[in-house]
Design a protein around this motif. Structure first.
Motif, mmCIF file in Angstrom:
data_model
loop_
_atom_site.group_PDB
_atom_site.id
_atom_site.type_symbol
_atom_site.label_atom_id
_atom_site.label_comp_id
_atom_site.label_asym_id
_atom_site.label_seq_id
_atom_site.Cartn_x
_atom_site.Cartn_y
_atom_site.Cartn_z
ATOM 1 N N PHE A 126 0.843 -1.189 0.000
ATOM 2 C CA PHE A 126 0.000 0.000 0.000
ATOM 3 C C PHE A 126 0.887 1.250 0.000
ATOM 4 O O PHE A 126 0.689 2.160 -0.814
ATOM 5 C CB PHE A 126 -0.902 -0.024 1.249
ATOM 6 N N LYS A 129 2.795 1.619 -3.357
ATOM 7 C CA LYS A 129 1.939 2.095 -4.443
ATOM 8 C C LYS A 129 1.599 3.574 -4.281
ATOM 9 O O LYS A 129 1.580 4.330 -5.253
ATOM 10 C CB LYS A 129 0.650 1.264 -4.511
ATOM 11 N N ARG A 130 1.342 3.980 -3.043
ATOM 12 C CA ARG A 130 0.932 5.364 -2.816
ATOM 13 C C ARG A 130 2.094 6.334 -2.960
ATOM 14 O O ARG A 130 1.984 7.352 -3.629
ATOM 15 C CB ARG A 130 0.300 5.506 -1.417
ATOM 16 N N ILE A 140 -5.844 2.640 -5.562
ATOM 17 C CA ILE A 140 -5.444 1.599 -4.606
ATOM 18 C C ILE A 140 -6.677 0.935 -4.003
ATOM 19 O O ILE A 140 -6.726 -0.299 -3.873
ATOM 20 C CB ILE A 140 -4.529 2.183 -3.509
#
Length: 177
Positions: A126, A129-130, A140
């Motif tokens: 997470f 990806k962010r 997401i």
């Protein structure tokens, strides 16, 4: 690849990674952005010309800041008649504070990287990806099959956990606030 080529490649990587920090450091001493850009270029030339003096395994950023400070001094002494600059004592005080601040943020960044590695895989992905890839929360959330609100809440918990981990890590290393 020879050792010399490997050392040159490592030096280029260190120099490249330090550009933003060097600019901020120089700009803290020289208020005009164009002048700071000029001093950064001069600093880069000196760093490149003198890179054989850098000892692998030592603090590159500290060495680069020393070179930058010398370039700032040279620049301000040449330009003093055109524009007012800080006197030497003030410049040294700003330089010392900036180096301490830079070292503090560098230690926080190192601790953050270690804390991210400790996260469970789902949370680590997470964060990746962010913040590394730059996906939106909406993207997401869709990938995770959850609502945007749930994704925001998860991100908030992850950030809180990372903040706590960083503070604890630095405190254990004697580098807390």
């Amino acid at each position: 690849m020879s050792d010399s080529n490997e050392e040159t490649a490592e030096f280029i990587q260190l120099l490249t990674e330090s550009q933003r920090m060097l600019f901020q450091y120089i700009h803290s001493l020289i208020p005009h952005r164009n002048d700071a850009d000029e001093v950064l270029q001069e600093t880069n030339l000196v760093l490149w010309r003198e890179y054989h003096q850098f000892q692998q395994g030592t603090n590159f950023r500290a060495w680069a800041c020393t070179v930058a400070l010398n370039q700032v001094r040279a620049f301000t002494s040449k330009r003093r008649a055109k524009r007012p600059f800080f006197d030497t004592d003030t410049m040294m005080l700003i330089s010392e504070r900036q180096q301490k601040k830079s070292a503090y943020f560098e230690s926080r960044l190192d601790a953050l990287e270690r804390c991210v590695k400790k996260l469970p895989q789902r949370k680590r992905m997470f964060v990746e990806k962010r913040y590394r890839i730059g996906f939106t929360i909406e993207t997401i959330a869709k990938e995770m099959g959850s609502s945007v609100d749930a994704a925001y809440k998860m991100l908030r918990r992850i950030r809180d956990d990372l903040h706590t981990c960083v503070d604890r890590t630095l405190s254990q290393e004697g580098l807390g606030k």
